[in-house]
Scaffold this active site. Structure first.
Site, PDB file in Angstrom:
ATOM      1  CE1 TYR A 222      -3.625   2.635   1.022  1.00  0.00           C
ATOM      2  CE2 TYR A 222      -1.923   3.431   2.512  1.00  0.00           C
ATOM      3  CZ  TYR A 222      -3.123   3.613   1.868  1.00  0.00           C
ATOM      4  OH  TYR A 222      -3.829   4.777   2.079  1.00  0.00           O
ATOM      5  CG  HIS A 223       2.601   4.648  -2.926  1.00  0.00           C
ATOM      6  ND1 HIS A 223       3.079   5.712  -2.186  1.00  0.00           N
ATOM      7  CD2 HIS A 223       3.426   4.545  -4.008  1.00  0.00           C
ATOM      8  CE1 HIS A 223       4.129   6.227  -2.789  1.00  0.00           C
ATOM      9  NE2 HIS A 223       4.368   5.536  -3.895  1.00  0.00           N
ATOM     10  N   GLY A 224       1.833   4.961   0.763  1.00  0.00           N
ATOM     11  CA  GLY A 224       1.520   6.120   1.584  1.00  0.00           C
ATOM     12  C   GLY A 224       1.737   7.406   0.813  1.00  0.00           C
TER      13      GLY A 224
ATOM     14  CD  GLU B 211      -2.742   2.564  -2.738  1.00  0.00           C
ATOM     15  OE1 GLU B 211      -3.719   1.788  -2.813  1.00  0.00           O
ATOM     16  OE2 GLU B 211      -1.545   2.177  -2.680  1.00  0.00           O
TER      17      GLU B 211
END
Length: 388
Positions: free
Chosen positions: A187-189, A260
């Site tokens: 998951y990309h912050g 994202e």
């Protein structure tokens, strides 16, 4: 005539005494006048300097200077008075007071938007160290096949030190990473800081290097070429990713990418759209997919992605124009999930769904929804480590 001589002589001291008395009185009057004028001048200066600054004399009394016969004035009062005379602005102390108030109110906001600059400084520090390393060791290049190994270890120490000190960074589940090739999906912050911490820690602990797929705009950043070349960052064509995996490398990719990063929020919504190219890469390379998620990654840095006009602008120009703020020292923990093994008969759509479900399961297990910056800050100071 002779009798008048003594009289004249006896009268002379009397006249001289009267003259001295009158002179002394005149001098005393002159001094009183001078003191009175000085006092009035001091009062006028204080009146011109304004009630705000004159009221602060007691607070900064240590800076006051005085001379006999003058009203003491602080250096700040004198400076304000001189500034007002020089600029010709009346009641300049009111403007100064307003400026100090604005500085006090806006300072925290400025810090919030300036802290992300620390990552930029770290990036360019890494680039500078690589250039220094290259110049110092370029003569060894002809005799060594691992020219950049020392540089990679140096940068890993730099980034791991920052993650350890600022975020108390922890890596959990590293044993789930296979010895051979594999595709890590995460998951990309708002920033890729957590991925950099993961790569650094993995290199230090396992002596294993992980390559990463980056967006095209990263390759246009000034000065980044040497950094991207040394770390083997891949632009993203499927064929190049497959070749890297077939060479036995470990590769990391965030299917959500920049979209994202900029437009997800504290609800940790996965923004992958219809992207399934990563799944096809894993199928073609016949490698497992390893899901990964970093706890509190959205609390460390946040974006203004909720502004619709910024979303429309990004979709038009495909550049990260959304402001980022934060840099808070929140607790960061990266969790590696169990690998999704290669299946010869699975389709890209099915593998994408399985991978998304695995990443979502890590989010639900390790992240409190919605994310909270204050809670993440408190977790930073907890001494007990979380189990894998």
């Amino acid at each position: 005539m002779q009798e008048s001589q003594p009289g004249l002589r006896s009268g002379t001291p009397s006249r001289r005494s009267n003259l001295h008395v009158r002179t002394a009185k005149a001098a005393a009057g002159s001094r009183r006048c001078t003191d009175r004028q000085r006092g009035e001048l001091g009062k006028a200066d204080l009146s011109a300097a304004g009630p705000w600054l004159s009221g602060n004399r007691e607070m900064i009394g240590g800076n006051e200077s005085s001379t006999a016969g003058q009203i003491p004035m602080s250096y700040l009062t004198c400076l304000t008075y001189i500034l007002g005379e020089w600029t010709g602005v009346e009641h300049i102390e009111d403007y100064l007071s307003y400026a100090v108030y604005l500085l006090w109110v806006l300072f925290p906001l400025a810090v919030v938007f300036l802290l992300p600059g620390v990552l930029v400084i770290l990036f360019y520090t890494s680039i500078l160290l690589l250039h220094i390393y290259k110049r110092k060791n370029e003569l060894k290049e002809a005799y060594s096949n691992d020219f950049w190994d020392g540089a990679k270890q140096m940068l890993a120490t730099l980034w791991d030190g920052h993650g350890r000190i600022w975020h108390g960074y922890e890596l959990h589940g590293a044993g789930n990473i296979p010895e051979g090739p594999g595709l890590i999906v995460f998951y990309h912050g708002a920033t890729p800081a957590d991925c950099l911490y993961f790569m650094a820690r993995l290199l230090i602990l396992k002596k294993r290097y992980c390559h990463v797929v980056a967006d095209h705009f990263v390759f246009r950043l000034p000065g980044f070429k040497i950094l991207l070349d040394v770390h083997g960052v891949i632009h993203g064509p499927k064929e190049e990713c497959v070749r890297a995996l077939k060479k036995g490398r470990l590769l990391a990719i965030a299917p959500g990418g920049v979209r994202e990063a900029l437009f997800s929020d504290e609800m940790y919504t996965i923004v992958w759209g219809n992207r399934k190219g990563f799944a096809q890469v894993a199928i073609d390379a016949k490698v497992p997919i390893i899901p990964m998620f970093t706890q509190n990654v959205r609390e460390g840095f946040r974006t203004l992605g909720g502004i619709k006009i910024l979303r429309s602008l990004y979709e038009r120009i495909r550049l990260p124009v959304v402001p980022i703020y934060g840099g808070f020292p929140v607790k960061l923990r990266t969790f590696i999930g169990e690998p999704i093994p290669y299946e010869p008969n699975i389709t890209a759509e099915e593998l994408t769904a399985k991978t998304k479900a695995a990443v979502q399961a890590l989010i639900e297990k390790h992240q409190k929804i919605p994310g909270n910056i204050f809670r993440a800050l408190m977790e930073r100071f907890q001494t007990q480590k979380k189990d894998d």
